[in-house]
Motif scaffolding. Sequence first.
Motif, PDB file in Angstrom:
ATOM      1  N   HIS A 191     -72.187  31.047 -29.032  1.00 44.79           N
ATOM      2  CA  HIS A 191     -71.557  29.885 -29.666  1.00 44.79           C
ATOM      3  C   HIS A 191     -70.584  30.333 -30.739  1.00 44.79           C
ATOM      4  O   HIS A 191     -70.586  31.497 -31.169  1.00 44.79           O
ATOM      5  CB  HIS A 191     -72.607  28.932 -30.238  1.00 44.79           C
ATOM      6  N   SER A 192     -69.725  29.401 -31.139  1.00 46.40           N
ATOM      7  CA  SER A 192     -68.767  29.642 -32.216  1.00 46.40           C
ATOM      8  C   SER A 192     -68.974  28.585 -33.289  1.00 46.40           C
ATOM      9  O   SER A 192     -69.454  27.483 -33.023  1.00 46.40           O
ATOM     10  CB  SER A 192     -67.332  29.582 -31.691  1.00 46.40           C
ATOM     11  N   PRO A 212     -67.076  33.390 -30.934  1.00 49.85           N
ATOM     12  CA  PRO A 212     -68.249  33.413 -30.063  1.00 49.85           C
ATOM     13  C   PRO A 212     -69.101  34.670 -30.253  1.00 49.85           C
ATOM     14  O   PRO A 212     -68.593  35.787 -30.276  1.00 49.85           O
ATOM     15  CB  PRO A 212     -67.639  33.351 -28.665  1.00 49.85           C
ATOM     16  N   VAL A 242     -68.011  30.338 -23.943  1.00 51.72           N
ATOM     17  CA  VAL A 242     -67.835  29.161 -24.784  1.00 51.72           C
ATOM     18  C   VAL A 242     -66.504  28.498 -24.449  1.00 51.72           C
ATOM     19  O   VAL A 242     -65.447  29.148 -24.501  1.00 51.72           O
ATOM     20  CB  VAL A 242     -67.882  29.532 -26.285  1.00 51.72           C
ATOM     21  N   TRP A 281     -64.229  37.114 -29.107  1.00 58.17           N
ATOM     22  CA  TRP A 281     -65.659  37.306 -29.262  1.00 58.17           C
ATOM     23  C   TRP A 281     -65.920  38.312 -30.362  1.00 58.17           C
ATOM     24  O   TRP A 281     -64.999  39.006 -30.815  1.00 58.17           O
ATOM     25  CB  TRP A 281     -66.299  37.768 -27.947  1.00 58.17           C
TER      26      TRP A 281
END
Length: 327
Positions: free
Chosen positions: A117-118, A72, A298, A306
């Motif tokens: 987002h990932s 993320p 997320v 992260w």
Amino acid sequence: MEAEPAEVECVADPSAGVEVIEPRLVPLGGIRAMKVNRTLPTRDRSMVGAWCFADHYGPEPVSQSGGMQVLPHPHTGLQTVSWLFEGEIEHRDSAGVQAMVLPGQMNLMSAGHGISHSEISTDRIEMLHGVQLWVALPDGVRDAESGFQHYEPSAVGLTDSSGDDAGTMRVFVGELGGSAADIVTATPLLGAELLIRPGATVVLSVDRTFEHGVLLDTDALEVDGVAIGRASMAYVGPGPESLEIANPTGEVARVILLGGEPFYEDIIMWWNFVGRTHEEIVAYREEWQARAERFGMVDGWDREDWIPAPPLPTTRLKPRKRPRPRG
């Protein structure tokens, strides 16, 4: 001073309207991450229309690179466009969207005010190959709500000057050759994948108000008579009503064609943020480091999963000055 200077008609060199942008190799997501070829931004050419970022990666065996493992991370003021040639990537974002990125299917995420987002390639694939693109949002909508669009364009035929089959194209943003993508953008844009047969030449009718970038995935190409190599981009400024793209090789050439009206707003793009002032970027970074509400969480990831922001430079961030569009 001449009161009535003589008018002289100048004849341009055939390559005067084409600027070749060479890529640089950078890690994606960290020092030990997979390597990608980046053609936008560069010192000399920061944007093509509102397209402000272009990464090209693969084909690369996942067993060697480890694939795409991007935890993320945040975005502001931009849209991400994911387009794959081979492989499979899972997208998750803090707006609750979970979607697969698959070959020939376009995913567009609008960060707006802020999102995280990932992007993780799945363990079902052997090869990873595609492009990751960003679009700068204009001032009027850059602070809007986040959003997500998915589109699967159909392949349409390309012909040469004799009307013979010259390949196919898929238009994933905008309109080209009568094919239009069902995608909403904040500024006029074009994005398309072209597969050009060995030895074929295509002449594309394009919007003369657009500047264009021709990004090559394969070995060699000629754009309006100028040769480029793999992972390079040929830039053509506004003015021409057509582009001539020739494949001089014995293999199919794969091309990503980007276009758009010149984007004249001054932007500051630092790390994953697009803003307008140094103070904005500082505030975005501080909020991300504090895991603030702006970027959300997320689903499927713990809070400690992260990518921290890098340190800011010791000098003030300034807008990247865009050269005048060449045409």
